[in-house]
Every structure is written in structure tokens, then in C-alpha cells.
Write an enzyme that holds these catalytic residues in place. Structure first.
Site, PDB file in Angstrom:
ATOM      1  N   SER A 294      13.233  11.209  41.509  1.00 40.12           N
ATOM      2  CA  SER A 294      14.199  12.304  41.403  1.00 40.12           C
ATOM      3  C   SER A 294      15.080  12.003  40.200  1.00 40.12           C
ATOM      4  O   SER A 294      15.757  10.979  40.170  1.00 40.12           O
ATOM      5  CB  SER A 294      15.030  12.362  42.691  1.00 40.12           C
ATOM      6  OG  SER A 294      16.106  13.269  42.540  1.00 40.12           O
TER       7      SER A 294
ATOM      8  N   LYS B  84      10.679  15.054  40.252  1.00 44.37           N
ATOM      9  CA  LYS B  84      11.629  16.096  40.676  1.00 44.37           C
ATOM     10  C   LYS B  84      12.780  16.111  39.685  1.00 44.37           C
ATOM     11  O   LYS B  84      13.327  15.064  39.351  1.00 44.37           O
ATOM     12  CB  LYS B  84      12.097  15.770  42.095  1.00 44.37           C
ATOM     13  CG  LYS B  84      13.417  16.370  42.537  1.00 44.37           C
ATOM     14  CD  LYS B  84      13.614  16.172  44.046  1.00 44.37           C
ATOM     15  CE  LYS B  84      15.059  15.875  44.389  1.00 44.37           C
ATOM     16  NZ  LYS B  84      15.267  15.649  45.838  1.00 44.37           N
TER      17      LYS B  84
ATOM     18  N   LYS C 168      16.551  17.583  38.792  1.00 46.61           N
ATOM     19  CA  LYS C 168      17.742  18.271  39.289  1.00 46.61           C
ATOM     20  C   LYS C 168      18.014  19.442  38.350  1.00 46.61           C
ATOM     21  O   LYS C 168      17.931  19.287  37.114  1.00 46.61           O
ATOM     22  CB  LYS C 168      18.928  17.311  39.295  1.00 46.61           C
ATOM     23  CG  LYS C 168      18.792  16.204  40.324  1.00 46.61           C
ATOM     24  CD  LYS C 168      18.933  16.755  41.740  1.00 46.61           C
ATOM     25  CE  LYS C 168      18.898  15.635  42.765  1.00 46.61           C
ATOM     26  NZ  LYS C 168      19.087  16.132  44.138  1.00 46.61           N
TER      27      LYS C 168
ATOM     28  N   ASP D  61      15.252  20.589  42.162  1.00 42.41           N
ATOM     29  CA  ASP D  61      16.241  20.537  43.244  1.00 42.41           C
ATOM     30  C   ASP D  61      17.572  21.064  42.712  1.00 42.41           C
ATOM     31  O   ASP D  61      18.153  20.484  41.786  1.00 42.41           O
ATOM     32  CB  ASP D  61      16.402  19.095  43.729  1.00 42.41           C
ATOM     33  CG  ASP D  61      17.317  18.976  44.953  1.00 42.41           C
ATOM     34  OD1 ASP D  61      17.837  20.009  45.418  1.00 42.41           O
ATOM     35  OD2 ASP D  61      17.488  17.836  45.437  1.00 42.41           O
TER      36      ASP D  61
ATOM     37  N   GLU E 290      13.795  23.124  45.667  1.00 43.89           N
ATOM     38  CA  GLU E 290      14.559  22.562  46.774  1.00 43.89           C
ATOM     39  C   GLU E 290      15.983  23.134  46.797  1.00 43.89           C
ATOM     40  O   GLU E 290      16.670  23.151  45.777  1.00 43.89           O
ATOM     41  CB  GLU E 290      14.590  21.040  46.597  1.00 43.89           C
ATOM     42  CG  GLU E 290      15.206  20.254  47.738  1.00 43.89           C
ATOM     43  CD  GLU E 290      15.109  18.742  47.486  1.00 43.89           C
ATOM     44  OE1 GLU E 290      14.312  18.316  46.623  1.00 43.89           O
ATOM     45  OE2 GLU E 290      15.846  17.991  48.138  1.00 43.89           O
TER      46      GLU E 290
ATOM     47  N   ASP F 162      16.627  21.228  52.134  1.00 47.94           N
ATOM     48  CA  ASP F 162      17.171  19.878  52.293  1.00 47.94           C
ATOM     49  C   ASP F 162      18.482  20.012  53.079  1.00 47.94           C
ATOM     50  O   ASP F 162      18.487  19.931  54.317  1.00 47.94           O
ATOM     51  CB  ASP F 162      17.374  19.261  50.885  1.00 47.94           C
ATOM     52  CG  ASP F 162      18.071  17.899  50.874  1.00 47.94           C
ATOM     53  OD1 ASP F 162      18.498  17.423  51.935  1.00 47.94           O
ATOM     54  OD2 ASP F 162      18.222  17.307  49.779  1.00 47.94           O
TER      55      ASP F 162
ATOM     56  N   LYS G 214      15.154  13.881  55.559  1.00 50.08           N
ATOM     57  CA  LYS G 214      15.987  12.712  55.257  1.00 50.08           C
ATOM     58  C   LYS G 214      16.460  12.147  56.578  1.00 50.08           C
ATOM     59  O   LYS G 214      17.071  12.864  57.371  1.00 50.08           O
ATOM     60  CB  LYS G 214      17.209  13.104  54.423  1.00 50.08           C
ATOM     61  CG  LYS G 214      16.917  13.340  52.959  1.00 50.08           C
ATOM     62  CD  LYS G 214      18.172  13.620  52.169  1.00 50.08           C
ATOM     63  CE  LYS G 214      17.792  14.008  50.739  1.00 50.08           C
ATOM     64  NZ  LYS G 214      18.922  14.618  50.017  1.00 50.08           N
TER      65      LYS G 214
ATOM     66  N   GLY H 174      15.607  11.123  49.867  1.00 53.13           N
ATOM     67  CA  GLY H 174      16.380   9.886  49.790  1.00 53.13           C
ATOM     68  C   GLY H 174      17.821  10.159  49.452  1.00 53.13           C
ATOM     69  O   GLY H 174      18.182  11.262  49.022  1.00 53.13           O
TER      70      GLY H 174
END
Ligand code: OSB
Ligand code: MG
Length: 374
Positions: free
Chosen positions: A136, A162, A164, A189, A214, A239, A263, A291
Site C-alpha cells: 500500500s 495499492k 492511496k 484506496d 477501496e 474498509d 482488518k 493492515g
């Protein structure tokens, strides 16, 4: 099982690289390690992996400390329980505070698994000997350093990336990464940075063959996500909005997502994580393990839960060297060509390094017979 003593430690580790999302920026991580002790020298370790600020979810490190010290630990110390469900029943009427619960519950799972001489992964119903892992990557001040990181982690063999995203750091960034890595399994995400009014912008991501988007909308929303999913070809993955198997059921019934990020801490522990997994497996919904920049203790628990059969997508459980120069467990959790081995030793299978933990401890507290002492 009877836990006679619970130790809380607020532990700080510097991150090797500042991590920025649409809602926060971090250069170190403070998590609470929980150590439970029972008769005969038996012990177990857990990690409450809450962010220090309430920008991802309402909990913070300090709310976790408060709930663990004043409510959870006093209800558990000195009480008999046999199964994890009996342990959770001791939590009684305490609502929410999932990260705090998860920390104590994890330590109790570890103690159970150590007592019975079985790997935590086995106790949870894990079937894999290794888990597939991705990375990520945070928002960067410029595109160059992000592309360098993508290249590096792809070279290391990580199975997916992934990114952000946030308004202003989205379509152009995804296009740049996709142009450079046409076949790379890629996802994004948003950490709740968009609204339904941004549907056109989010639809523009459909052309990049992303695995998923996400949490584009509100941290507590499942209604607008259903409206948005109906307008997107790319699967939405939730999430922040999912705190339990019940939340997951409702989101799936509404069509709010087609994938779920599990998670352990966000759903309040390994037991609830199993339940979300079981529900999704029964409904043909792929899941992956998210995570929270866990230290080795929480990371080992993530590895264990990710060994369950429904975790068919690579998760955010990277090797600890992505985050920390030195981790707190031995052996460290490491990825080899994007695969992390599920340990075969009892419990978490990664031993906490007590003196290193002590050096990084900012504050500690012991709860025995229901009374706290520093
Ligand atoms: O939204 O998944 C998230 C880290 C902190 C808070 C929220 C998130 C994240 C990550 C990093 O994406 C996951 C990790 O590498 O541990
Ligand atoms: Mg997320």
C-alpha cells in the site's frame, strides 16, 4: 484459562518512509502491545493497532488505552473462560471500540494456541502455507518518488500495488502507473475522500482495469456506496464501513461492494474476522487482509487470518522491512517474491523481543486482580 495479569505497553517505532493518505500523514507509529499471563508461565501477545488520531476511524491510541485499562482488562483478569467466545462474553455490554478489543482478544488467542501447542493459523482454520502479499503506497509530494517505489516493490516480487488516492491525486497518477506497468494487479484506496457528486471522476478510473476501488465514500456509509457501485464497472471494496459480519451482510445485501477488506482490528478481533471471512466465502465474495502498519505481533496475526481459504486476493500484509528498520519480533515477518510464509510453530509463531520492546516503550501499565498499577 484464567488470565492473572495484563500488561499494556504503548510502543513507538519510526516508519522508514512518511505515509500519507487522504486524511492523515505519519512518520512514526504508536501501537499498544498487550501481554496476558496465566498460570505456569503461559503468556500471549496482542496488538491494538489504532492510529493515534481519529482520522481513519473514531478510535485513537488514547481511547484504546482508556478502554483497555478501565473496561476490558478489569473484566478479564481473574475470570475463567474456555473458548474465545466465552472470553468475548466477558467483554459484556462494552460497545464499539473494536481496536481495543482486538488487542486483548489477540493476546488471548495467542495464549490459547501456545497452551495447545498449535499455530494460531491452524486454530483459526487456516489452510495456506503462504499468503500472497501486496503493498500500500501513500500519497507523495510528486509523481517521481511514487513511480520509483512502484518499480522497486514490483521488482521485489510483490503481487499487487495499492495506491492511496484523493481528489487531485487520482486519475493522472493511476494513468502514470498503469502506463508503466500495463499488467500489474493494481488497486486504489480513497479513505473516504469522495462524495457521490464525484461519480464521474471515479468512473474515469474504470479504464485502468483496477482490481477494486477501496472506500471511496463516507467512513460510515453503505447506502451511497450502493448507488455508486451501480454506476461503476470497477468493484468497490469496503474498509472503514465494515466493523462486523453483520455490517458485511448488510453491505452485500445492498450491493454496496463486491469485495471486502478484512482488518482484524477494525472488526474487533480474530473471531469476528473469521465470521466476515465465512460469510464472504459462502457468498462468493473475495476478501483480502488489510493492515494498519502493524508491528510484528499484529502482523503475525494478520498472516494467520490471511491463511484462511477465502483470502483469495493479495493483501496489505507486506514484509515488516517495508515499514520498520527493526521490528519487534523474531524472526521478522518477511515477504519473499511477494509471499509470506505462515509459521508452523505454536501461537503467533513470531517471538516478541522483550528488551527491544522495552526500549521503544513510552508508557506501561499492569492490571492484576482488577487493579491498575504503573
Ligand atoms: O486504509 O487501508 C487503509 C494504513 C493506515 C490506515 C488505513 C489504511 C492503511 C493502509 C496501509 O493502507 C496498510 C498497511 O500497509 O499496513
Ligand atoms: Mg483502506
Amino acid at each position: 484459562m484464567r488470565i492473572d495479569r495484563i500488561e499494556l505497553r504503548l510502543v513507538r517505532l519510526p516508519l522508514v518512509r512518511t505515509f500519507r493518505t487522504s486524511s492523515s500523514s505519519k512518520d512514526h507509529i504508536d501501537h499498544i502491545l498487550v501481554r496476558v499471563s496465566a498460570a505456569g508461565g503461559l503468556e500471549g501477545w496482542g496488538e491494538a493497532a489504532s492510529p493515534s488520531d481519529p482520522f481513519y476511524c473514531p478510535e485513537t491510541t488514547e481511547t484504546c488505552w482508556h478502554i483497555l485499562k478501565d473496561f476490558l482488562a478489569p473484566r478479564v483478569v481473574g475470570r475463567e473462560w474456555e473458548s474465545i467466545d466465552e472470553l468475548i462474553a466477558l467483554f459484556g455490554p462494552i460497545k464499539g471500540n473494536q481496536f481495543a478489543r482486538a488487542g486483548l482478544e489477540m493476546a488471548c488467542w495467542d495464549a490459547l494456541a501456545v497452551r495447545d501447542g498449535v499455530p494460531l493459523a491452524k486454530l483459526l482454520g487456516g489452510t495456506r502455507s503462504e499468503i500472497l502479499s501486496g503493498v500500500s503506497l501513500g500519497i507523495e509530494p510528486e509523481l517521481g518518488p511514487l513511480l520509483d517505489q512502484v518499480d522497486r516493490f514490483v521488482d521485489e516480487g510483490y503481487r499487487r500495488v495499492k495506491l492511496k488516492i484523493a481528489p487531485g491525486w487520482d486519475v493522472a497518477v493511476v494513468r502514470a502507473v498503469r502506463d508503466r506497468h500495463p499488467e500489474l494487479p493494481l488497486q486504489v484506496d480513497a479513505n473516504s475522500a469522495y462524495t457521490l457528486g464525484d461519480a464521474d471522476r471515479l468512473r474515469a478510473l474504470d479504464e485502468f482495469s483496477l482490481l477494486l476501488i477501496e472506500q471511496p465514500l463516507g467512513h460510515d456509509d453503505i447506502v451511497d456506496h450502493a448507488r455508486l457501485q451501480a454506476q461503476l464497472a470497477t468493484p468497490i471494496c469496503l474498509d472503514e464501513s465494515i466493523h462486523s459480519a453483520e455490517d458485511a451482510r448488510k453491505a452485500l445485501d445492498l450491493g454496496s461492494c463486491r469485495v471486502i477488506n478484512i482488518k482484524v482490528s477494525r472488526v474487533g478481533g480474530l473471531r469476528e474476522a473469521q465470521r466476515v471471512h465465512d460469510l464472504c466465502l459462502a457468498r462468493g465474495i473475495p476478501v483480502w487482509c488489510g493492515g494498519m502498519h502493524e508491528f510484528g505481533v499484529g502482523r503475525a496475526a494478520n498472516v494467520a487470518i490471511a491463511s484462511l481459504p477465502g483470502f483469495t486476493l493479495p493483501g496489505d500484509v507486506s514484509g515488516s522491512d517495508k515499514y520498520y528498520r527493526e521490528d519487534l519480533v523474531e524472526p521478522p515477518v518477511l515477504a519473499d517474491r511477494g509471499a509470506v510464509t505462515v509459521p508452523t510453530g505454536p501461537g503467533l509463531g513470531h517471538r516478541p523481543i522483550v528488551d527491544r520492546i522495552a526500549r521503544q516503550t513510552l508508557r506501561e501499565l499492569t492490571i492484576d486482580d482488577g487493579l491498575a498499577s504503573s
